[in-house]
Design an enzyme around this catalytic site. Structure first.
Site, PDB file in Angstrom:
ATOM      1  N   THR A 123      25.090 -20.366  58.574  1.00  0.00           N
ATOM      2  CA  THR A 123      26.347 -20.975  59.013  1.00  0.00           C
ATOM      3  C   THR A 123      27.561 -20.320  58.376  1.00  0.00           C
ATOM      4  OG1 THR A 123      27.661 -23.038  58.911  1.00  0.00           O
ATOM      5  CG2 THR A 123      26.036 -22.707  57.195  1.00  0.00           C
ATOM      6  N   GLU A 125      29.943 -21.893  57.242  1.00  0.00           N
ATOM      7  CA  GLU A 125      30.353 -22.725  56.110  1.00  0.00           C
ATOM      8  C   GLU A 125      29.991 -22.066  54.783  1.00  0.00           C
ATOM      9  OE1 GLU A 125      31.852 -25.836  55.748  1.00  0.00           O
ATOM     10  OE2 GLU A 125      32.385 -25.933  57.866  1.00  0.00           O
ATOM     11  N   TYR A 147      25.886 -29.015  51.724  1.00  0.00           N
ATOM     12  CA  TYR A 147      25.311 -28.459  52.953  1.00  0.00           C
ATOM     13  C   TYR A 147      25.377 -26.938  52.955  1.00  0.00           C
ATOM     14  CZ  TYR A 147      25.348 -26.777  57.775  1.00  0.00           C
ATOM     15  OH  TYR A 147      25.114 -26.049  58.922  1.00  0.00           O
ATOM     16  N   LYS A 151      22.399 -24.147  52.739  1.00  0.00           N
ATOM     17  CA  LYS A 151      22.259 -23.120  53.769  1.00  0.00           C
ATOM     18  C   LYS A 151      22.249 -21.718  53.157  1.00  0.00           C
ATOM     19  CE  LYS A 151      22.014 -24.749  58.060  1.00  0.00           C
ATOM     20  NZ  LYS A 151      20.942 -24.331  59.001  1.00  0.00           N
TER      21      LYS A 151
END
Length: 328
Positions: A123, A125, A147, A151
């Site tokens: 991701t 992010e 999160y 990841k």
């Protein structure tokens, strides 16, 4: 007939990817986490075409069993605790599923089907507090949530298994991608659902957090093709998938409200409860590598994406509203 094992099938990406693979003649095995009441809304139309296997990313034994049953040519790991807000409330659970779960899947592949091709859903992010604009495959990572940190662990484990065991393992660093199948807890769907409800007189305000955050938003249906293309290459690699455009949450809100003829300023209320503890201010991807090597391009632009999502929520609410009122 090629065989694929897909995790996270009932989510947005998993449903689009499963459709994509079925249309190409794949036999698709879907890993299903056992719950008292499974939710199939995104795959109801293809549910009977999928081969379901019970399993969980946190349970290595179940993943070994799943790989044995499916004997897949390709494995797509899309399952995760993927809501950033929840990752702050459940950091350990997020780390176990979103991070360690990737290692469990890689280990199951290494032990049972080491020649299978593996896709890991990474991701944007992970870029977090960005080191450069735009972000590309070589941009340093700086995650800003449990999160994104989980990841990033999964991303690096994918690289390590690729380099250590010569596995065909790829990571797609996907920037924000949305659709009518996005969960209602995500800000984009929260906006389009709220706009539809306000337009239909079912709600009179929409409470949101930071309106200044900027994201590179694309259509999920486009992005699953990029996942597949990565596993069709001669050599495994990692790719940024994005639109190359950035828009603020405020722009998303304005586009959605103006589409139904409303002024967003009359309805939107900023609420501190929806602010992130550590904000990611700007994400903008450079997908030139994917365009050149994979031949991938987006087909849906920002405005069309917002309109698509608003139309879906208007139609959904108009169909369900008479039933809801009768039940009161």
């Amino acid at each position: 007939m090629k065989k694929a094992l897909v995790t996270g099938v009932t989510g947005q990406d998993g449903s689009y990817l499963s459709e994509f693979l079925l249309k190409r003649g794949y036999k698709v095995f879907a890993l299903r986490r056992r719950t008292s009441m499974p939710i199939y809304v995104n795959v109801e139309h293809i549910k009977d075409q999928l081969e379901w296997i019970d399993g969980d990313l946190t349970d290595l034994a179940s993943l070994i069993r799943a790989v044995q049953i499916a004997d897949p040519d390709e494995i797509y790991n899309l399952a995760a605790q993927s809501f950033v807000g929840t990752s702050w409330n459940q950091p350990f659970a997020t780390g176990e599923m979103t991070g360690l779960g990737v290692t469990n899947m890689l280990e199951a592949i290494r032990l049972i089907k080491p020649n299978a091709r593996f896709y890991q859903a990474s991701t944007s992010e992970m870029f977090g507090k960005v080191a450069e604009v735009p972000q590309r495959e070589t941009t340093p990572f700086y995650p800003r949530s449990p999160y994104s940190a989980a990841k990033l662990y999964g991303h690096w484990m994918t690289i390590n298994y690729r380099e250590s065991f010569s596995m065909f393992a790829c990571s797609g660093i996907l920037f924000n991608h949305e659709s009518p199948r996005r969960g209602l807890e995500f800000v984009t769907r929260k906006i389009t659902n709220g706009v539809a409800k306000i337009k239909l007189g079912l709600q009179n305000e929409l409470r949101l957090g930071n309106l200044d955050s900027k994201r590179d938003w694309g259509f999920a249906g486009d992005y699953v093709k990029a996942m597949w293309l990565m596993l069709q290459q001669d050599q495994p690699d990692d790719y940024v998938i994005s639109t190359g455009e950035t828009h603020s949450v405020r722009e998303f809100v304005e586009t959605a409200f103006s589409y139904v003829g409303l002024n967003w300023k009359s309805y939107v209320v900023q609420d501190e409860r929806f602010m992130r503890p550590a904000e990611v201010d700007l994400l903008l991807g450079d997908c030139s590598k994917a365009e050149k090597k994979l031949g991938w391009k987006k087909s849906v632009d920002f405005r069309a994406l917002v309109h698509m999502m608003v139309d879906h929520d208007l139609e959904r609410l108009q169909v369900n509203e008479p039933v809801r009122r009768m039940a009161l």
